[in-house]
Design a protein around this motif. Structure first.
Motif, PDB file in Angstrom:
ATOM      1  N   PHE A 198       0.851  -1.185   0.000  1.00  0.00           N
ATOM      2  CA  PHE A 198       0.000   0.000   0.000  1.00  0.00           C
ATOM      3  C   PHE A 198       0.892   1.241   0.000  1.00  0.00           C
ATOM      4  O   PHE A 198       1.881   1.300   0.738  1.00  0.00           O
ATOM      5  CB  PHE A 198      -0.907   0.012   1.235  1.00  0.00           C
ATOM      6  CG  PHE A 198      -1.792  -1.189   1.345  1.00  0.00           C
ATOM      7  CD1 PHE A 198      -2.997  -1.245   0.665  1.00  0.00           C
ATOM      8  CD2 PHE A 198      -1.414  -2.274   2.118  1.00  0.00           C
ATOM      9  CE1 PHE A 198      -3.820  -2.369   0.774  1.00  0.00           C
ATOM     10  CE2 PHE A 198      -2.215  -3.393   2.230  1.00  0.00           C
ATOM     11  CZ  PHE A 198      -3.429  -3.439   1.548  1.00  0.00           C
ATOM     12  N   GLN A 199       0.519   2.199  -0.812  1.00  0.00           N
ATOM     13  CA  GLN A 199       1.276   3.446  -0.883  1.00  0.00           C
ATOM     14  C   GLN A 199       0.868   4.371   0.253  1.00  0.00           C
ATOM     15  O   GLN A 199      -0.307   4.435   0.623  1.00  0.00           O
ATOM     16  CB  GLN A 199       1.035   4.141  -2.223  1.00  0.00           C
ATOM     17  CG  GLN A 199       1.904   5.372  -2.448  1.00  0.00           C
ATOM     18  CD  GLN A 199       1.746   5.928  -3.844  1.00  0.00           C
ATOM     19  OE1 GLN A 199       1.081   5.347  -4.693  1.00  0.00           O
ATOM     20  NE2 GLN A 199       2.353   7.072  -4.093  1.00  0.00           N
ATOM     21  N   LEU A 200       1.839   5.090   0.799  1.00  0.00           N
ATOM     22  CA  LEU A 200       1.584   6.051   1.869  1.00  0.00           C
ATOM     23  C   LEU A 200       1.477   7.440   1.247  1.00  0.00           C
ATOM     24  O   LEU A 200       2.468   8.153   1.081  1.00  0.00           O
ATOM     25  CB  LEU A 200       2.710   5.997   2.912  1.00  0.00           C
ATOM     26  CG  LEU A 200       3.038   4.623   3.492  1.00  0.00           C
ATOM     27  CD1 LEU A 200       4.171   4.725   4.502  1.00  0.00           C
ATOM     28  CD2 LEU A 200       1.802   3.997   4.129  1.00  0.00           C
ATOM     29  N   TRP A 201       0.250   7.837   0.904  1.00  0.00           N
ATOM     30  CA  TRP A 201       0.041   9.125   0.243  1.00  0.00           C
ATOM     31  C   TRP A 201       0.426  10.294   1.145  1.00  0.00           C
ATOM     32  O   TRP A 201       0.794  11.363   0.660  1.00  0.00           O
ATOM     33  CB  TRP A 201      -1.434   9.258  -0.161  1.00  0.00           C
ATOM     34  CG  TRP A 201      -1.785   8.497  -1.396  1.00  0.00           C
ATOM     35  CD1 TRP A 201      -1.991   7.150  -1.501  1.00  0.00           C
ATOM     36  CD2 TRP A 201      -1.969   9.024  -2.714  1.00  0.00           C
ATOM     37  NE1 TRP A 201      -2.296   6.806  -2.799  1.00  0.00           N
ATOM     38  CE2 TRP A 201      -2.287   7.940  -3.561  1.00  0.00           C
ATOM     39  CE3 TRP A 201      -1.904  10.316  -3.259  1.00  0.00           C
ATOM     40  CZ2 TRP A 201      -2.537   8.106  -4.922  1.00  0.00           C
ATOM     41  CZ3 TRP A 201      -2.158  10.478  -4.610  1.00  0.00           C
ATOM     42  CH2 TRP A 201      -2.467   9.384  -5.430  1.00  0.00           C
ATOM     43  N   ALA A 202       0.329  10.113   2.455  1.00  0.00           N
ATOM     44  CA  ALA A 202       0.617  11.211   3.383  1.00  0.00           C
ATOM     45  C   ALA A 202       2.105  11.482   3.514  1.00  0.00           C
ATOM     46  O   ALA A 202       2.490  12.511   4.085  1.00  0.00           O
ATOM     47  CB  ALA A 202       0.030  10.901   4.764  1.00  0.00           C
ATOM     48  N   ILE A 203       2.953  10.587   2.989  1.00  0.00           N
ATOM     49  CA  ILE A 203       4.404  10.768   3.080  1.00  0.00           C
ATOM     50  C   ILE A 203       4.969  10.773   1.666  1.00  0.00           C
ATOM     51  O   ILE A 203       5.544   9.777   1.196  1.00  0.00           O
ATOM     52  CB  ILE A 203       5.051   9.654   3.933  1.00  0.00           C
ATOM     53  CG1 ILE A 203       4.335   9.541   5.279  1.00  0.00           C
ATOM     54  CG2 ILE A 203       6.530   9.911   4.142  1.00  0.00           C
ATOM     55  CD1 ILE A 203       4.855   8.431   6.163  1.00  0.00           C
ATOM     56  N   PRO A 204       4.782  11.868   0.933  1.00  0.00           N
ATOM     57  CA  PRO A 204       5.286  11.920  -0.443  1.00  0.00           C
ATOM     58  C   PRO A 204       6.806  11.999  -0.464  1.00  0.00           C
ATOM     59  O   PRO A 204       7.425  12.704   0.331  1.00  0.00           O
ATOM     60  CB  PRO A 204       4.648  13.200  -1.002  1.00  0.00           C
ATOM     61  CG  PRO A 204       4.431  14.061   0.198  1.00  0.00           C
ATOM     62  CD  PRO A 204       4.116  13.117   1.332  1.00  0.00           C
ATOM     63  N   VAL A 205       7.399  11.259  -1.376  1.00  0.00           N
ATOM     64  CA  VAL A 205       8.858  11.276  -1.533  1.00  0.00           C
ATOM     65  C   VAL A 205       9.232  12.398  -2.502  1.00  0.00           C
ATOM     66  O   VAL A 205       8.715  12.455  -3.617  1.00  0.00           O
ATOM     67  CB  VAL A 205       9.367   9.922  -2.059  1.00  0.00           C
ATOM     68  CG1 VAL A 205      10.858   9.996  -2.391  1.00  0.00           C
ATOM     69  CG2 VAL A 205       9.104   8.831  -1.029  1.00  0.00           C
ATOM     70  N   SER A 206      10.088  13.285  -2.049  1.00  0.00           N
ATOM     71  CA  SER A 206      10.528  14.408  -2.864  1.00  0.00           C
ATOM     72  C   SER A 206      12.010  14.245  -3.183  1.00  0.00           C
ATOM     73  O   SER A 206      12.855  14.289  -2.286  1.00  0.00           O
ATOM     74  CB  SER A 206      10.285  15.735  -2.119  1.00  0.00           C
ATOM     75  OG  SER A 206      10.875  16.812  -2.818  1.00  0.00           O
TER      76      SER A 206
END
Length: 213
Positions: free
Chosen positions: A114-122
C-alpha cells in the motif's frame, strides 16, 4: 508502568504523519474554486450557475481526498493508512517492510503493498539534504568554536529528507512492535464512501446538465 516490574513494555505516544504542502495546496484550491463558483453563480446566466455548482460538488471532494484526507497514524498495536479513497488498518505483525523509493510504501505478506500518500517522496528534498550534509562535512570539525563543534556533531548525524525520516521511524516501530501480542490480526481495507458519494453525485448531476443541453 508498575514499579519493579521490568517485563512490561514501554509505552510510546501515537504518531501522526501528514504532508503540510498538500494541506496548503488544498486550502488554495478550495479557495480558488469557491471564488470561481461564487462568481459564476452571481454573474452567470442560463445553466452556468448550475454547471458551476455541479462542478464544485464533483471537484471539492476530490480536492479534499488528495490534500486533506491522506494521513498515517502509527501506534503501539497497528498502523493506520488513510489514503484518498481507502483507509487501511495494518497490525504490526502483518507488516513485512516499510520502504521509500520513488514513493513511500508498506509491504504485507498476504494483502500486498500500500502506498503512503501522506508521506510523499521528494527527490528535491533528498538532493537538498545531501547538499546540506556535504556542506556540514566540509567544515572543519576540529575547530574549538561552539558553532564548529555543533557542525562536527552534525557530521555524525546525517541530514535526511522528511519522507526518509518518517519511513525510518515507521520501520523502527514495525521492528519494535512486530512481536507484540496485541499487534496481531488481519489487514482491513475500508473504502471512503464519504468522499466517493458526493463526488459521484456531482459527476451524475454534471452529466445530466450536459446531456440536456
Amino acid at each position: 508502568m508498575t514499579p519493579g516490574n521490568s517485563t512490561e513494555r514501554p509505552q510510546y505516544a501515537p504518531r501522526a504523519y501528514r504532508s503540510a504542502s498538500a494541506i496548503v495546496s488544498g486550502v488554495l484550491l478550495l479557495a480558488l474554486a469557491a471564488w470561481l463558483v461564487g462568481d459564476a453563480v452571481y454573474r452567470g446566466e442560463g445553466r452556468a450557475p448550475w454547471l458551476a455548482l455541479a462542478g464544485l460538488l464533483l471537484g471539492a471532494p476530490l480536492v479534499i481526498a488528495f490534500t486533506f484526507r491522506p494521513a498515517v497514524f502509527a501506534g503501539e498495536e497497528r498502523l493506520v493508512v488513510r489514503n484518498p479513497f481507502r483507509t487501511i488498518t495494518l497490525p504490526w505483525s502483518a507488516v513485512v517492510a516499510v520502504r521509500a523509493g520513488y514513493s513511500a510504501e508498506v509491504l504485507t505478506e498476504d494483502a500486498g503493498k500500500f502506498q503512503l500518500w501522506a508521506i510523499p517522496v521528494s527527490l528535491r528534498q533528498r538532493k537538498r539534504a545531501a547538499r546540506r550534509q556535504s556542506r556540514v562535512a566540509a567544515e572543519d570539525p576540529f575547530s574549538r568554536s561552539t558553532a564548529s563543534a555543533h557542525s562536527a556533531d552534525a557530521v555524525h548525524k546525517p541530514v535526511r529528507a522528511w519522507s526518509d525520516q518518517a519511513v525510518d521511524e515507521l520501520r523502527e516501530l514495525a521492528e519494535r512492535n512486530k512481536e507484540n501480542e496485541t499487534a496481531s490480526g488481519e489487514v482491513s481495507v475500508r473504502w471512503a464512501f464519504e468522499v466517493l458519494g458526493p463526488a459521484l453525485a456531482g459527476a451524475a448531476v454534471l452529466a445530466v446538465l450536459l446531456l440536456i443541453g
